[in-house]
Design a protein around this motif. Structure first.
Motif, PDB file in Angstrom:
ATOM      1  N   VAL A 253      21.604  15.130   1.916  1.00  0.00           N
ATOM      2  CA  VAL A 253      22.602  14.427   1.103  1.00  0.00           C
ATOM      3  C   VAL A 253      21.928  13.670  -0.040  1.00  0.00           C
ATOM      4  CG1 VAL A 253      24.295  12.542   1.128  1.00  0.00           C
ATOM      5  CG2 VAL A 253      24.284  14.245   2.964  1.00  0.00           C
ATOM      6  N   MET A 254      20.810  12.968   0.267  1.00  0.00           N
ATOM      7  CA  MET A 254      20.121  12.210  -0.769  1.00  0.00           C
ATOM      8  C   MET A 254      19.556  13.124  -1.854  1.00  0.00           C
ATOM      9  SD  MET A 254      20.433   8.997  -0.365  1.00  0.00           S
ATOM     10  CE  MET A 254      19.188   8.461  -1.531  1.00  0.00           C
ATOM     11  N   SER A 255      19.109  14.305  -1.435  1.00  0.00           N
ATOM     12  CA  SER A 255      18.595  15.253  -2.427  1.00  0.00           C
ATOM     13  C   SER A 255      19.721  15.749  -3.331  1.00  0.00           C
ATOM     14  CB  SER A 255      17.928  16.440  -1.726  1.00  0.00           C
ATOM     15  OG  SER A 255      17.440  17.373  -2.667  1.00  0.00           O
ATOM     16  N   LEU A 256      20.870  16.042  -2.741  1.00  0.00           N
ATOM     17  CA  LEU A 256      22.014  16.480  -3.524  1.00  0.00           C
ATOM     18  C   LEU A 256      22.477  15.386  -4.490  1.00  0.00           C
ATOM     19  CD1 LEU A 256      24.119  18.365  -0.813  1.00  0.00           C
ATOM     20  CD2 LEU A 256      23.002  19.375  -2.829  1.00  0.00           C
ATOM     21  N   VAL A 257      22.513  14.151  -4.010  1.00  0.00           N
ATOM     22  CA  VAL A 257      22.929  13.038  -4.859  1.00  0.00           C
ATOM     23  C   VAL A 257      21.941  12.855  -6.010  1.00  0.00           C
ATOM     24  CG1 VAL A 257      23.245  10.523  -4.949  1.00  0.00           C
ATOM     25  CG2 VAL A 257      24.195  11.846  -3.046  1.00  0.00           C
ATOM     26  N   PHE A 258      20.646  12.941  -5.674  1.00  0.00           N
ATOM     27  CA  PHE A 258      19.602  12.761  -6.689  1.00  0.00           C
ATOM     28  C   PHE A 258      19.684  13.853  -7.753  1.00  0.00           C
ATOM     29  CE2 PHE A 258      15.240  14.125  -7.871  1.00  0.00           C
ATOM     30  CZ  PHE A 258      14.901  13.053  -8.680  1.00  0.00           C
ATOM     31  N   VAL A 259      19.674  15.091  -7.308  1.00  0.00           N
ATOM     32  CA  VAL A 259      19.692  16.212  -8.254  1.00  0.00           C
ATOM     33  C   VAL A 259      21.029  16.272  -9.002  1.00  0.00           C
ATOM     34  CG1 VAL A 259      19.594  18.728  -8.462  1.00  0.00           C
ATOM     35  CG2 VAL A 259      18.010  17.538  -6.932  1.00  0.00           C
ATOM     36  N   GLY A 260      22.146  16.045  -8.269  1.00  0.00           N
ATOM     37  CA  GLY A 260      23.454  16.081  -8.924  1.00  0.00           C
ATOM     38  C   GLY A 260      23.608  15.000  -9.982  1.00  0.00           C
ATOM     39  N   GLY A 261      23.096  13.809  -9.667  1.00  0.00           N
ATOM     40  CA  GLY A 261      23.167  12.716 -10.635  1.00  0.00           C
ATOM     41  C   GLY A 261      22.368  13.012 -11.877  1.00  0.00           C
TER      42      GLY A 261
ATOM     43  N   LEU B  26       0.827  -1.210   0.000  1.00  0.00           N
ATOM     44  CA  LEU B  26       0.000   0.000   0.000  1.00  0.00           C
ATOM     45  C   LEU B  26       0.857   1.254   0.000  1.00  0.00           C
ATOM     46  CD1 LEU B  26      -2.857  -1.003   2.498  1.00  0.00           C
ATOM     47  CD2 LEU B  26      -3.016  -0.787   0.014  1.00  0.00           C
ATOM     48  N   PHE B  27       1.966   1.219   0.745  1.00  0.00           N
ATOM     49  CA  PHE B  27       2.835   2.399   0.777  1.00  0.00           C
ATOM     50  C   PHE B  27       3.397   2.693  -0.608  1.00  0.00           C
ATOM     51  CE2 PHE B  27       7.158   4.073   0.830  1.00  0.00           C
ATOM     52  CZ  PHE B  27       6.928   5.316   1.406  1.00  0.00           C
ATOM     53  N   TRP B  28       3.953   1.667  -1.248  1.00  0.00           N
ATOM     54  CA  TRP B  28       4.592   1.912  -2.536  1.00  0.00           C
ATOM     55  C   TRP B  28       3.567   2.214  -3.628  1.00  0.00           C
ATOM     56  CZ3 TRP B  28       9.153   3.506  -2.460  1.00  0.00           C
ATOM     57  CH2 TRP B  28      10.074   3.048  -1.508  1.00  0.00           C
ATOM     58  N   THR B  29       2.379   1.688  -3.507  1.00  0.00           N
ATOM     59  CA  THR B  29       1.312   2.060  -4.444  1.00  0.00           C
ATOM     60  C   THR B  29       0.957   3.533  -4.279  1.00  0.00           C
ATOM     61  OG1 THR B  29       0.420  -0.200  -4.367  1.00  0.00           O
ATOM     62  CG2 THR B  29      -1.024   1.533  -5.195  1.00  0.00           C
ATOM     63  N   THR B  30       0.873   3.961  -3.035  1.00  0.00           N
ATOM     64  CA  THR B  30       0.587   5.375  -2.761  1.00  0.00           C
ATOM     65  C   THR B  30       1.729   6.262  -3.226  1.00  0.00           C
ATOM     66  OG1 THR B  30      -0.713   4.721  -0.810  1.00  0.00           O
ATOM     67  CG2 THR B  30      -0.016   7.020  -0.950  1.00  0.00           C
ATOM     68  N   PHE B  31       2.950   5.812  -2.999  1.00  0.00           N
ATOM     69  CA  PHE B  31       4.130   6.583  -3.443  1.00  0.00           C
ATOM     70  C   PHE B  31       4.113   6.770  -4.956  1.00  0.00           C
ATOM     71  CE2 PHE B  31       8.471   6.369  -5.191  1.00  0.00           C
ATOM     72  CZ  PHE B  31       9.022   7.521  -4.630  1.00  0.00           C
ATOM     73  N   ALA B  32       3.827   5.692  -5.671  1.00  0.00           N
ATOM     74  CA  ALA B  32       3.789   5.781  -7.140  1.00  0.00           C
ATOM     75  C   ALA B  32       2.679   6.709  -7.610  1.00  0.00           C
ATOM     76  CB  ALA B  32       3.601   4.383  -7.736  1.00  0.00           C
TER      77      ALA B  32
ATOM     78  N   GLY C  84      12.499   5.725  -8.545  1.00  0.00           N
ATOM     79  CA  GLY C  84      12.014   4.681  -7.649  1.00  0.00           C
ATOM     80  C   GLY C  84      13.117   4.133  -6.755  1.00  0.00           C
ATOM     81  N   LEU C  85      14.325   3.970  -7.345  1.00  0.00           N
ATOM     82  CA  LEU C  85      15.466   3.488  -6.564  1.00  0.00           C
ATOM     83  C   LEU C  85      15.822   4.470  -5.459  1.00  0.00           C
ATOM     84  CD1 LEU C  85      17.735   1.413  -6.190  1.00  0.00           C
ATOM     85  CD2 LEU C  85      19.074   2.700  -7.861  1.00  0.00           C
ATOM     86  N   TRP C  86      15.766   5.766  -5.794  1.00  0.00           N
ATOM     87  CA  TRP C  86      16.018   6.803  -4.786  1.00  0.00           C
ATOM     88  C   TRP C  86      15.031   6.706  -3.621  1.00  0.00           C
ATOM     89  CZ3 TRP C  86      12.619  10.997  -3.798  1.00  0.00           C
ATOM     90  CH2 TRP C  86      13.130  11.985  -2.954  1.00  0.00           C
ATOM     91  N   GLY C  87      13.760   6.486  -3.949  1.00  0.00           N
ATOM     92  CA  GLY C  87      12.750   6.342  -2.896  1.00  0.00           C
ATOM     93  C   GLY C  87      12.977   5.104  -2.038  1.00  0.00           C
ATOM     94  N   ILE C  88      13.362   4.012  -2.681  1.00  0.00           N
ATOM     95  CA  ILE C  88      13.615   2.769  -1.945  1.00  0.00           C
ATOM     96  C   ILE C  88      14.770   2.939  -0.962  1.00  0.00           C
ATOM     97  CG2 ILE C  88      14.450   0.398  -2.205  1.00  0.00           C
ATOM     98  CD1 ILE C  88      12.822   0.238  -4.793  1.00  0.00           C
ATOM     99  N   ILE C  89      15.852   3.600  -1.409  1.00  0.00           N
ATOM    100  CA  ILE C  89      17.001   3.817  -0.525  1.00  0.00           C
ATOM    101  C   ILE C  89      16.596   4.653   0.683  1.00  0.00           C
ATOM    102  CG2 ILE C  89      19.269   4.912  -0.363  1.00  0.00           C
ATOM    103  CD1 ILE C  89      19.701   4.169  -3.296  1.00  0.00           C
ATOM    104  N   ASN C  90      15.843   5.739   0.421  1.00  0.00           N
ATOM    105  CA  ASN C  90      15.375   6.584   1.521  1.00  0.00           C
ATOM    106  C   ASN C  90      14.539   5.790   2.526  1.00  0.00           C
ATOM    107  OD1 ASN C  90      15.910   9.685   1.285  1.00  0.00           O
ATOM    108  ND2 ASN C  90      15.565   9.009  -0.814  1.00  0.00           N
ATOM    109  N   PHE C  91      13.612   5.037   2.000  1.00  0.00           N
ATOM    110  CA  PHE C  91      12.653   4.332   2.850  1.00  0.00           C
ATOM    111  C   PHE C  91      13.345   3.254   3.694  1.00  0.00           C
ATOM    112  CE2 PHE C  91       9.579   1.019   3.760  1.00  0.00           C
ATOM    113  CZ  PHE C  91       8.472   1.721   4.193  1.00  0.00           C
ATOM    114  N   TYR C  92      14.087   2.372   3.025  1.00  0.00           N
ATOM    115  CA  TYR C  92      14.606   1.203   3.733  1.00  0.00           C
ATOM    116  C   TYR C  92      15.869   1.496   4.540  1.00  0.00           C
ATOM    117  CZ  TYR C  92      11.070  -1.623   1.544  1.00  0.00           C
ATOM    118  OH  TYR C  92       9.858  -2.154   1.175  1.00  0.00           O
TER     119      TYR C  92
END
Length: 336
Positions: free
Chosen positions: A83-91, A12-18, A46-54
């Motif tokens: 840091v995750m935002s910087l990595v995401f946007v920088g990438g 349910l969480f990942w369905t809501t996230f999507a 999606g990979l970025w979200g998974i890393i954040n979540f888990y």
């Protein structure tokens, strides 16, 4: 069952996230065009979200929140999100030149989004930990309750057995026939106590039969048949009750009874309906005897009250009183 529940919560969480991610992207035509031209970017998102979540679900929440280091957790959560935002946007800046047009906007959105996703991971892990702790606590309480009930029940049976064996020893010298009859009845009672009362509950008719046999067994001690008055009125056939629940009160009456001015010396009345089971037990006693205090507050009655508290909680009413040289127990149990 628990694993299925946890799977459903994750799903349910990942369905809501999507769904929320798609709604956010749909509001910006530029982002829709970017993802249409670069579908692999959705996978990276999606990979970025998974890393954040888990990361918080599996590591940071148990490391900080379970150990009550709340301030350290807050610092880590904010820093990790930045840091995750910087990595995401920088990438994305390096991989996709067309992304640079809305990179500044996505930097702030990335910090907020990373923080929210990571806190959802912590929240879910906290819920699972709470539920597991609750299950473990309930299991421990149930096990403790079973152990305590077994201990209390074990304390009742030997007390009755030793008293009865003493009576048989006395009868052997007075009448071997009476002693033999007493042994036969004792064997029937022990069979019930050892083999038929192991369950949580027994049919009420079994308990009534046990009380009748116990009374007849004790009646052999006395010269006058009218020394004991037993009356049982039962209209319930399918009712069940905890085994040996009434033994300490009845056994207590036989243990401390003294010769009365009027018969009977012991009165045992039992009324059984589908809604209520009531036992009244009276016996005369000698106030001058040293064991009078034990009769009123002995370990047998204390254990009996504890069993009632464990098994029937607020569904029972136990009144113990003395008037002159008459001791009375009035026990009522509401049956549901």
């Amino acid at each position: 069952m628990q694993k299925l529940l946890y799977f459903i919560v994750h799903f349910l969480f990942w369905t809501t996230f999507a769904a929320l991610s798609w709604m956010s992207i749909s509001a910006n035509p530029g982002e829709i065009g970017f993802l249409s031209a670069n579908p692999e970017a959705a996978v990276l998102l999606g990979l970025w979200g998974i890393i954040n979540f888990y990361a918080f679900y599996g590591y940071f929440q148990p490391l900080f929140l379970d150990t009550r280091r709340y301030f350290s957790y807050l610092i880590v959560a904010v820093s990790f999100s930045a840091v995750m935002s910087l990595v995401f946007v920088g990438g994305f800046w390096l991989l996709y030149p067309e992304f640079r047009a809305f990179a500044t906007q996505k930097l702030l959105e990335g910090v907020v989004g990373s923080f929210l996703i990571s806190q959802c991971g912590s929240l879910l892990r906290g819920f699972i930990s709470w539920n597991q702790n609750l299950q473990n606590k309930t299991a421990l309480e149930n096990q403790s309750l079973r152990n305590e009930l077994a201990m209390l029940k074990a304390q009742l049976s030997p007390h009755f057995l030793f008293n009865t064996l003493n009576n048989i020893d006395t009868l052997i010298y007075r009448s071997q026939d009476e002693a033999s009859a007493m042994l036969i009845k004792l064997a029937g009672l022990l069979r019930y106590m050892l083999y038929e009362s192991d369950g949580k509950e027994v049919p009420i008719e079994k308990e009534v039969e046990y009380i009748c046999q116990l009374t007849e067994l004790q009646r052999l001690r006395f010269e006058h048949p009218e020394y004991i008055e037993l009356k049982i009125d039962s209209t319930a056939n399918e009712l069940t009750i905890a085994p040996l629940l009434f033994l300490p009160f009845i056994e207590n009456a036989f243990k401390f009874v003294s010769k009365p001015a009027n018969m009977p010396a012991i009165k045992i009345h039992m009324d059984v309906t589908d809604q209520l089971v009531r036992l009244t037990c009276q016996n005369y006693f000698s106030p001058e005897k040293e064991d009078t205090k034990e009769m009123r507050h002995g370990i047998g009655l204390a254990n009996a009250r504890r069993r009632l508290e464990l098994l029937y909680a607020d569904a029972f009413d136990l009144q113990i009183s003395t008037q002159d040289n008459l001791f009375e127990v009035d026990l009522s149990i509401k049956m549901t």
